[in-house]
Design a protein around this motif. Structure first.
Motif, PDB file in Angstrom:
ATOM      1  N   TYR A  13       0.828  -1.231  -0.018  1.00  0.00           N
ATOM      2  CA  TYR A  13      -0.162   0.111   0.061  1.00  0.00           C
ATOM      3  C   TYR A  13       0.918   1.206   0.061  1.00  0.00           C
ATOM      4  O   TYR A  13       1.653   1.259  -0.775  1.00  0.00           O
ATOM      5  N   VAL A  32       4.194  -4.376   1.723  1.00  0.00           N
ATOM      6  CA  VAL A  32       4.227  -5.499   2.727  1.00  0.00           C
ATOM      7  C   VAL A  32       4.920  -6.560   2.012  1.00  0.00           C
ATOM      8  O   VAL A  32       5.414  -7.531   2.753  1.00  0.00           O
ATOM      9  N   THR A  84       1.768 -14.800  10.660  1.00  0.00           N
ATOM     10  CA  THR A  84       0.956 -14.150  11.388  1.00  0.00           C
ATOM     11  C   THR A  84       0.064 -13.289  11.080  1.00  0.00           C
ATOM     12  O   THR A  84       0.320 -12.488   9.898  1.00  0.00           O
ATOM     13  N   THR A  85      -0.962 -12.687  11.683  1.00  0.00           N
ATOM     14  CA  THR A  85      -1.662 -11.489  11.155  1.00  0.00           C
ATOM     15  C   THR A  85      -1.256 -10.462  10.797  1.00  0.00           C
ATOM     16  O   THR A  85      -0.199  -9.883  11.655  1.00  0.00           O
ATOM     17  N   GLY A  86      -1.322  -9.881   9.506  1.00  0.00           N
ATOM     18  CA  GLY A  86      -0.762  -8.562   9.013  1.00  0.00           C
ATOM     19  C   GLY A  86       0.458  -8.781   8.322  1.00  0.00           C
ATOM     20  O   GLY A  86       1.149  -7.928   7.733  1.00  0.00           O
ATOM     21  N   CYS A  87       0.812 -10.162   8.346  1.00  0.00           N
ATOM     22  CA  CYS A  87       2.318 -10.506   7.546  1.00  0.00           C
ATOM     23  C   CYS A  87       1.904 -10.291   6.188  1.00  0.00           C
ATOM     24  O   CYS A  87       2.925 -10.483   5.349  1.00  0.00           O
ATOM     25  N   GLY A  88       0.929 -10.142   5.365  1.00  0.00           N
ATOM     26  CA  GLY A  88       0.414 -10.030   3.985  1.00  0.00           C
ATOM     27  C   GLY A  88       0.136 -11.058   3.433  1.00  0.00           C
ATOM     28  O   GLY A  88       0.297 -11.288   2.137  1.00  0.00           O
ATOM     29  N   LYS A  89      -0.750 -11.891   3.842  1.00  0.00           N
ATOM     30  CA  LYS A  89      -1.132 -13.378   3.294  1.00  0.00           C
ATOM     31  C   LYS A  89      -2.364 -12.640   2.306  1.00  0.00           C
ATOM     32  O   LYS A  89      -2.271 -13.073   0.966  1.00  0.00           O
ATOM     33  N   SER A  90      -3.330 -12.033   3.017  1.00  0.00           N
ATOM     34  CA  SER A  90      -4.311 -11.633   1.876  1.00  0.00           C
ATOM     35  C   SER A  90      -3.807 -10.639   0.764  1.00  0.00           C
ATOM     36  O   SER A  90      -4.268 -10.682  -0.283  1.00  0.00           O
ATOM     37  N   SER A  91      -2.728  -9.702   1.329  1.00  0.00           N
ATOM     38  CA  SER A  91      -2.247  -8.929   0.185  1.00  0.00           C
ATOM     39  C   SER A  91      -1.826  -9.821  -1.191  1.00  0.00           C
ATOM     40  O   SER A  91      -1.733  -9.068  -2.231  1.00  0.00           O
ATOM     41  N   GLN A  97     -11.561 -13.114   2.493  1.00  0.00           N
ATOM     42  CA  GLN A  97     -11.587 -13.290   4.140  1.00  0.00           C
ATOM     43  C   GLN A  97     -13.018 -12.598   4.439  1.00  0.00           C
ATOM     44  O   GLN A  97     -13.611 -13.262   5.416  1.00  0.00           O
TER      45      GLN A  97
HETATM   46  N1  LIG Z   1      -6.205  -1.348   2.182  1.00  0.00           N
HETATM   47  C1  LIG Z   1      -4.994  -1.196   2.777  1.00  0.00           C
HETATM   48  N2  LIG Z   1      -4.559  -0.029   3.080  1.00  0.00           N
HETATM   49  C2  LIG Z   1      -3.317   0.026   3.768  1.00  0.00           C
HETATM   50  N3  LIG Z   1      -2.793  -0.847   4.511  1.00  0.00           N
HETATM   51  C3  LIG Z   1      -3.267  -2.055   4.495  1.00  0.00           C
HETATM   52  C4  LIG Z   1      -4.682  -2.309   3.622  1.00  0.00           C
HETATM   53  N4  LIG Z   1      -4.750  -3.738   3.891  1.00  0.00           N
HETATM   54  C5  LIG Z   1      -3.802  -4.241   4.473  1.00  0.00           C
HETATM   55  N5  LIG Z   1      -3.233  -3.384   4.900  1.00  0.00           N
HETATM   56  C6  LIG Z   1      -1.827  -3.628   5.772  1.00  0.00           C
HETATM   57  O1  LIG Z   1      -0.918  -4.447   5.149  1.00  0.00           O
HETATM   58  C7  LIG Z   1      -0.337  -5.293   6.179  1.00  0.00           C
HETATM   59  C8  LIG Z   1      -0.727  -6.845   5.584  1.00  0.00           C
HETATM   60  O2  LIG Z   1      -2.081  -7.061   5.576  1.00  0.00           O
HETATM   61  P1  LIG Z   1      -2.726  -8.330   5.347  1.00  0.00           P
HETATM   62  O3  LIG Z   1      -2.447  -8.709   3.661  1.00  0.00           O
HETATM   63  O4  LIG Z   1      -4.306  -8.092   5.391  1.00  0.00           O
HETATM   64  O5  LIG Z   1      -2.192  -9.263   6.124  1.00  0.00           O
HETATM   65  P2  LIG Z   1      -2.702 -10.713   6.630  1.00  0.00           P
HETATM   66  O6  LIG Z   1      -3.804 -11.239   5.664  1.00  0.00           O
HETATM   67  O7  LIG Z   1      -1.721 -11.796   6.325  1.00  0.00           O
HETATM   68  O8  LIG Z   1      -3.265 -10.720   7.771  1.00  0.00           O
HETATM   69  C9  LIG Z   1      -0.899  -5.118   7.438  1.00  0.00           C
HETATM   70  O9  LIG Z   1       0.076  -4.429   8.259  1.00  0.00           O
HETATM   71  C10 LIG Z   1      -2.216  -4.036   7.167  1.00  0.00           C
HETATM   72  O10 LIG Z   1      -2.263  -3.364   8.034  1.00  0.00           O
END
Ligand SMILES: Nc1ncnc2c1ncn2[C@@H]1O[C@H](COP(=O)(O)OP(=O)(O)O)[C@@H](O)[C@H]1O
Ligand SMILES: [Mg+2]
Length: 239
Positions: free
Chosen positions: A41, A45, A64-71, A111
């Motif tokens: 972003y 990430v 871990t949560t926030g490590c970038g899996k969804s990204s 998710q």
């Molecule tokens: N739309 C967004 N804008 C800015 N930062 C984001 C956004 N979505 C996720 N993040 C940040 O990117 C990082 C990875 O998020 P995410 O991919 O959702 O992790 P995970 O799925 O592993 O929990 C986190 O620090 C989150 O706060």
């Protein structure tokens, strides 16, 4: 890519090349190569992620949560565009693929399960591509049979408020059933069973293990146990 196809089809026009590419490129399964991927972003990430997945392989993604899996899944769909490195499907960089073609090849159970306002049938089969028989099979396969039977209108039940009148778990199962129908070449599951009650979990995991024989699958979970159950101890990747 174009050069390779043109060798096979020396006299055709560009539009025919595209057609050939769309219809055949995933016929024997999707191979995924992610090379030094950078995406995110305001800040990156994913900072140089590299891995490969063979066609039809099922891979668990934990971290871990926030490590970038969804990204990472969003980058595969080009919802966020890679800033560096490459995502390659069957030898073709996803930046060279039209978004519609790419997103037809890929299927996501997100998710946050997304439903449209409309009937259940419309949610499962938005392009009216499948028979009622196929839709019912997918519904049964995802353990939604008794739920649908309990509705006076069955598949014609109106989903209101983008799914607000359904539980989170029911929405997850409907998103999964949508993919069972579609059989995408590359299936992305993002904590797809997080809100499903424990009694149903095991059978849903069984569905996930067996309902996508030809799909390459990336299944994200933040619990290692879930991944082990999902995938019967297959390949694991830690971000
Ligand atoms: N739309 C967004 N804008 C800015 N930062 C984001 C956004 N979505 C996720 N993040 C940040 O990117 C990082 C990875 O998020 P995410 O991919 O959702 O992790 P995970 O799925 O592993 O929990 C986190 O620090 C989150 O706060
Ligand atoms: Mg996530």
């Amino acid at each position: 890519m174009a050069r390779q196809l043109e060798r096979g089809l020396p006299h055709c026009h560009n539009s025919q090349v595209v057609l050939e590419f769309q219809s055949n490129w995933l016929a024997s399964g999707a191979r995924l190569d992610v090379q030094e991927l950078r995406a995110g972003y305001a800040e990156d990430v994913l900072k140089g992620v590299t891995f490969s997945v063979e066609p039809r392989m099922k891979v668990g993604v934990v971290g871990t949560t926030g490590c970038g899996k969804s990204s990472m899944l969003l980058a595969l769909l080009r919802i966020i565009e890679p800033r560096g490195g490459r995502i390659v499907i069957n030898g073709i960089d996803t930046r060279d693929i039209g978004l519609a073609t790419l997103r037809t090849a890929l299927g996501l159970v997100p998710q946050e399960p997304m439903l449209f306002t409309g009937t259940l049938r419309h949610n499962l089969d938005p392009f009216k591509a499948y028979t009622d028989g196929r839709i019912k099979k997918a519904v049964n396969c995802c353990h939604l049979e008794s739920f649908v039977k309990s509705l006076p209108l069955g598949l014609d039940h109106q989903v209101s408020d983008e799914g607000g009148n359904l539980s989170f778990g029911q929405r997850q199962l409907l998103c999964l059933a949508r993919m069972v129908l579609r059989q995408p070449a590359l299936l992305l599951l993002d904590e797809a069973t997080s809100a499903i009650d424990p009694a149903t979990q095991e059978s849903v995991q069984d569905t996930i293990n067996h309902a996508f024989p030809t799909s390459t699958m990336l299944a994200v979970a933040h619990r290692l146990e879930t991944i082990m159950e999902f995938l019967g101890h297959q390949v694991m990747m830690l971000l």
